[in-house]
Design an enzyme around this catalytic site. Sequence first.
Site, mmCIF file in Angstrom:
data_model
loop_
_atom_site.group_PDB
_atom_site.id
_atom_site.type_symbol
_atom_site.label_atom_id
_atom_site.label_comp_id
_atom_site.label_asym_id
_atom_site.label_seq_id
_atom_site.Cartn_x
_atom_site.Cartn_y
_atom_site.Cartn_z
ATOM 1 N N CYS A 1 0.835 -1.183 0.000
ATOM 2 C CA CYS A 1 0.000 0.000 0.000
ATOM 3 C C CYS A 1 0.878 1.245 0.000
ATOM 4 O O CYS A 1 1.872 1.332 0.708
ATOM 5 C CB CYS A 1 -0.953 0.082 1.195
ATOM 6 S SG CYS A 1 -2.126 -1.250 1.267
ATOM 7 N N ARG B 1 4.121 -0.411 -4.722
ATOM 8 C CA ARG B 1 3.790 -0.942 -3.399
ATOM 9 C C ARG B 1 2.449 -1.675 -3.381
ATOM 10 O O ARG B 1 2.068 -2.273 -2.376
ATOM 11 C CB ARG B 1 3.730 0.199 -2.379
ATOM 12 C CG ARG B 1 5.022 0.961 -2.259
ATOM 13 C CD ARG B 1 4.872 2.099 -1.276
ATOM 14 N NE ARG B 1 4.621 1.610 0.057
ATOM 15 C CZ ARG B 1 5.559 1.296 0.931
ATOM 16 N NH1 ARG B 1 6.819 1.424 0.605
ATOM 17 N NH2 ARG B 1 5.244 0.856 2.134
ATOM 18 N N TRP C 1 -2.613 -2.722 -1.734
ATOM 19 C CA TRP C 1 -2.289 -4.135 -1.870
ATOM 20 C C TRP C 1 -3.183 -4.828 -0.854
ATOM 21 O O TRP C 1 -3.017 -4.657 0.350
ATOM 22 C CB TRP C 1 -0.805 -4.376 -1.556
ATOM 23 C CG TRP C 1 -0.352 -5.778 -1.846
ATOM 24 C CD1 TRP C 1 0.099 -6.264 -3.034
ATOM 25 C CD2 TRP C 1 -0.291 -6.862 -0.918
ATOM 26 N NE1 TRP C 1 0.427 -7.594 -2.905
ATOM 27 C CE2 TRP C 1 0.201 -7.994 -1.620
ATOM 28 C CE3 TRP C 1 -0.603 -7.011 0.445
ATOM 29 C CZ2 TRP C 1 0.392 -9.230 -1.023
ATOM 30 C CZ3 TRP C 1 -0.411 -8.252 1.041
ATOM 31 C CH2 TRP C 1 0.077 -9.343 0.308
ATOM 32 N N ASN D 1 -2.056 1.967 5.643
ATOM 33 C CA ASN D 1 -1.164 0.905 5.170
ATOM 34 C C ASN D 1 -0.820 0.060 6.383
ATOM 35 O O ASN D 1 -0.331 0.582 7.379
ATOM 36 C CB ASN D 1 0.104 1.565 4.573
ATOM 37 C CG ASN D 1 1.218 0.569 4.330
ATOM 38 O OD1 ASN D 1 0.971 -0.611 4.158
ATOM 39 N ND2 ASN D 1 2.442 1.042 4.315
ATOM 40 N N GLY D 2 -1.112 -1.240 6.325
ATOM 41 C CA GLY D 2 -0.823 -2.105 7.471
ATOM 42 C C GLY D 2 -2.006 -3.011 7.758
ATOM 43 O O GLY D 2 -2.886 -3.177 6.915
ATOM 44 N N GLU E 1 17.577 -17.622 -7.316
ATOM 45 C CA GLU E 1 17.204 -16.255 -7.695
ATOM 46 C C GLU E 1 16.689 -16.208 -9.141
ATOM 47 O O GLU E 1 15.707 -15.522 -9.438
ATOM 48 C CB GLU E 1 18.416 -15.328 -7.490
ATOM 49 C CG GLU E 1 18.228 -13.891 -7.894
ATOM 50 C CD GLU E 1 17.098 -13.152 -7.177
ATOM 51 O OE1 GLU E 1 16.522 -13.692 -6.230
ATOM 52 O OE2 GLU E 1 16.782 -12.026 -7.603
ATOM 53 N N LYS F 1 12.979 -14.946 -10.150
ATOM 54 C CA LYS F 1 12.726 -13.849 -11.103
ATOM 55 C C LYS F 1 11.707 -14.292 -12.141
ATOM 56 O O LYS F 1 10.774 -13.582 -12.463
ATOM 57 C CB LYS F 1 14.004 -13.429 -11.840
ATOM 58 C CG LYS F 1 15.021 -12.622 -11.106
ATOM 59 C CD LYS F 1 14.589 -11.255 -10.663
ATOM 60 C CE LYS F 1 13.842 -11.280 -9.391
ATOM 61 N NZ LYS F 1 14.369 -11.047 -8.133
ATOM 62 N N GLU G 1 8.124 -14.811 -10.662
ATOM 63 C CA GLU G 1 7.525 -13.544 -10.218
ATOM 64 C C GLU G 1 6.898 -12.767 -11.365
ATOM 65 O O GLU G 1 5.815 -12.222 -11.229
ATOM 66 C CB GLU G 1 8.622 -12.618 -9.650
ATOM 67 C CG GLU G 1 8.989 -12.842 -8.220
ATOM 68 C CD GLU G 1 10.029 -11.819 -7.757
ATOM 69 O OE1 GLU G 1 9.810 -11.244 -6.695
ATOM 70 O OE2 GLU G 1 11.046 -11.602 -8.450
ATOM 71 N N HIS H 1 17.440 -36.280 -6.672
ATOM 72 C CA HIS H 1 16.579 -36.734 -5.581
ATOM 73 C C HIS H 1 15.140 -36.253 -5.763
ATOM 74 O O HIS H 1 14.411 -36.127 -4.778
ATOM 75 C CB HIS H 1 17.142 -36.259 -4.242
ATOM 76 C CG HIS H 1 18.513 -36.783 -3.972
ATOM 77 N ND1 HIS H 1 18.768 -38.108 -3.735
ATOM 78 C CD2 HIS H 1 19.716 -36.166 -3.963
ATOM 79 C CE1 HIS H 1 20.071 -38.286 -3.569
ATOM 80 N NE2 HIS H 1 20.681 -37.121 -3.706
ATOM 81 N N LYS I 1 6.258 -4.530 -3.679
ATOM 82 C CA LYS I 1 7.700 -4.402 -3.483
ATOM 83 C C LYS I 1 8.089 -4.416 -2.023
ATOM 84 O O LYS I 1 9.090 -4.994 -1.628
ATOM 85 C CB LYS I 1 8.178 -3.107 -4.129
ATOM 86 C CG LYS I 1 9.660 -2.911 -4.003
ATOM 87 C CD LYS I 1 10.293 -2.632 -5.323
ATOM 88 C CE LYS I 1 11.782 -2.786 -5.281
ATOM 89 N NZ LYS I 1 12.209 -4.135 -5.669
HETATM 90 C C1 G6P Z 1 9.036 -8.613 -1.649
HETATM 91 C C2 G6P Z 1 9.640 -8.155 -2.952
HETATM 92 C C3 G6P Z 1 10.943 -8.901 -3.215
HETATM 93 C C4 G6P Z 1 11.886 -8.720 -2.042
HETATM 94 C C5 G6P Z 1 11.243 -9.143 -0.726
HETATM 95 C C6 G6P Z 1 12.091 -8.730 0.462
HETATM 96 O O1 G6P Z 1 8.601 -9.925 -1.763
HETATM 97 O O2 G6P Z 1 8.736 -8.372 -4.019
HETATM 98 O O3 G6P Z 1 11.538 -8.391 -4.383
HETATM 99 O O4 G6P Z 1 13.040 -9.485 -2.260
HETATM 100 O O5 G6P Z 1 9.976 -8.505 -0.578
HETATM 101 O O6 G6P Z 1 12.136 -7.330 0.508
HETATM 102 P P1 G6P Z 1 13.274 -6.485 1.164
HETATM 103 O O7 G6P Z 1 12.865 -5.064 0.931
HETATM 104 O O8 G6P Z 1 13.280 -6.835 2.627
HETATM 105 O O9 G6P Z 1 14.558 -6.828 0.514
#
Ligand code: G6P
Length: 613
Positions: A2, A27, A73, A99-100, A486, A490, A493, A509, A608
């Site tokens: 948010c 956000r 969000w 937000n929260g 990672e 990516k 996501e 395995h 994010k």
């Molecule tokens: C969310 C974002 C990710 C990020 C994660 C941790 O899931 O979409 O891209 O890696 O949060 O966020 P931070 O700000 O703690 O690195």
Amino acid sequence: MCGIVAYLGDAEACPIILKGLRRLEYRGYDSAGVALLNGKLDVYKRKGKVQDLEDVLKDKNLHAHIGMGHTRWATHGEPNDVNAHPHFSSDSKLAIIHNGIIENYAVLKQELINKGHQFKSDTDSEVLIHFIEYIQKDNNCDLEEAVRLALTQVVGAYAIVVMSQDKPDQLIAARKGSPLVIGVAKNGQEFLLASDATPIIEYTNQVVYLNDFEIAVMKKGSLSIKNTEDMPMTPYIQQLDIELESIEKNGFEHFMLKEIFEQPNSVRDSMRGRLVASQNHVVLGGIQKHLDYLLNAKRLIIVACGTSWHAGLVAEYIIEELARIPVEVEYASEFRYRNPIINKNEVVLAISQSGETADTLAALELAKSKGAIIFGVCNVVGSSIARVTHEGAYTHAGPEIGVASTKAFTAQVTVLSLMALMIARKRGTITLEEYSNLVQDLDAIPNKIAEALKLNDKIKKLAEIYKDARNFLYLGRGYNFPVALEGALKLKEISYIHAEGYPAAEMKHGPIALIDEEMPVVVIATRDSSYDKVVSNIQEVKARKGQVIAVVTKGDTLIPKMVDHVIEIPATNECLMPLLSVIPLQLLAYHVAVLRGCNVDQPRNLAKSVTVE
Ligand code: G6P
């Protein structure tokens, strides 16, 4: 999660708020709304993106010098027009953006329903504004006091802004656990409030970061802050250090692509002043006072989420290898709820791009309450995690707007590598020669990233071949195992293709059962200590007719004969290889997602900055 924006001043509030919401859209983008006050308090809101809200507003002739906006969000209640913020009190004279999560909202809601309140939405936020309204009437107090009294009874996390039709010159804001920044412009004649500084920097570089349990009241010419205990606080004005162009796309189609291409510079910025190759010198100025705790640590516990957790895994390998300190990497969300053991001489390090991730923050606070010295590696200056830690190092990657993290990851790995080098040298666990070689290798990384980025066109063609795959497997060993994780993250996501990252040897395995001629397998097979083993793993995949895309060290002559596609990246010391091997995987995910028509900067269901648990 948010985004919150509010404005008070002489300018037209609505365009400033909408522009701010667009900047904060990363956000959350389930719905958007604004409240504007010009005689009457009006609310406009829509399910969907900020653009959908703008479409609703474009024919309206809206004038106001005070207002607020929200991009959501969803947590409580599905994303629709009704659940969008702002929310009104029952008399529609008060409005809130939030937000929260208000955890005790159900109890409060029932009490209010018993007293005759009727609710339109399913949100916890609407309950909060009704509760504030009820308290104000019940106590016959002013709005600021009602907000304060209400917040003393709220369990959960919040950043809120409250407006009142009866107080057309005032904004009230409060925070606990969710970020809120106040921009002070035109000598205090203008205020901008936001979840982060990006909507603010166009107007002022003077900011106040609101702390937990603080309530701010803004009127033209005055900013007063008190805490929920009713103690007055002195606003601490800081200077922001962000350039406007760093939060714009600068000709790139997406923020994600821009941020991928920024990496030669962002990694250089992460090392600036910290690594002086000509003097063989590594220092992290932010970790000095408590350095002895790190040097003498019996164990280092790293807590993080998402991509930052992957950076933590890379750090585990490099710190154990170079500095010989046992490292454990924990998902912050698990760590915080399992009564972890933290012994004397053990230290905790959080990694977080935003510095606001609720689970990471809570994990740190738990560690601190158990007496641990806590460190942070954060990107956002002044963020909650940066402020709660004893010491730390900023990654200095600049604002990261694309929801899928790219440059933050390489910046984190860079800073953690510097940390490993600094500790290792001081502990005497590597020779001067090893240290010097690594310093030179690290110094050369930005140029090598630039070289790896030249693969862009080639990777786009690969993406065309595999864009319709239903699954992907990513394999790597040693330092490249976290990179496999990672790469898979990516892809899933932003392209919504199911992808799994696995240690290459573990494949037999389980995941090997998935392999057939339909399955693309990305293998990171750079020249390092596990090279021969990875070659065997590639053969295992090929024997089952999997399609192998291999990321290899430039000049490799063996693997190209065995696989379907080869991506060559520059050579470096194996412990720095994640900084290079991740680049083609970021590009692959990006191009696959674009070719599939996905919104790469705002993938569905994600946000994010995850400020709820
Ligand atoms: C969310 C974002 C990710 C990020 C994660 C941790 O899931 O979409 O891209 O890696 O949060 O966020 P931070 O700000 O703690 O690195």
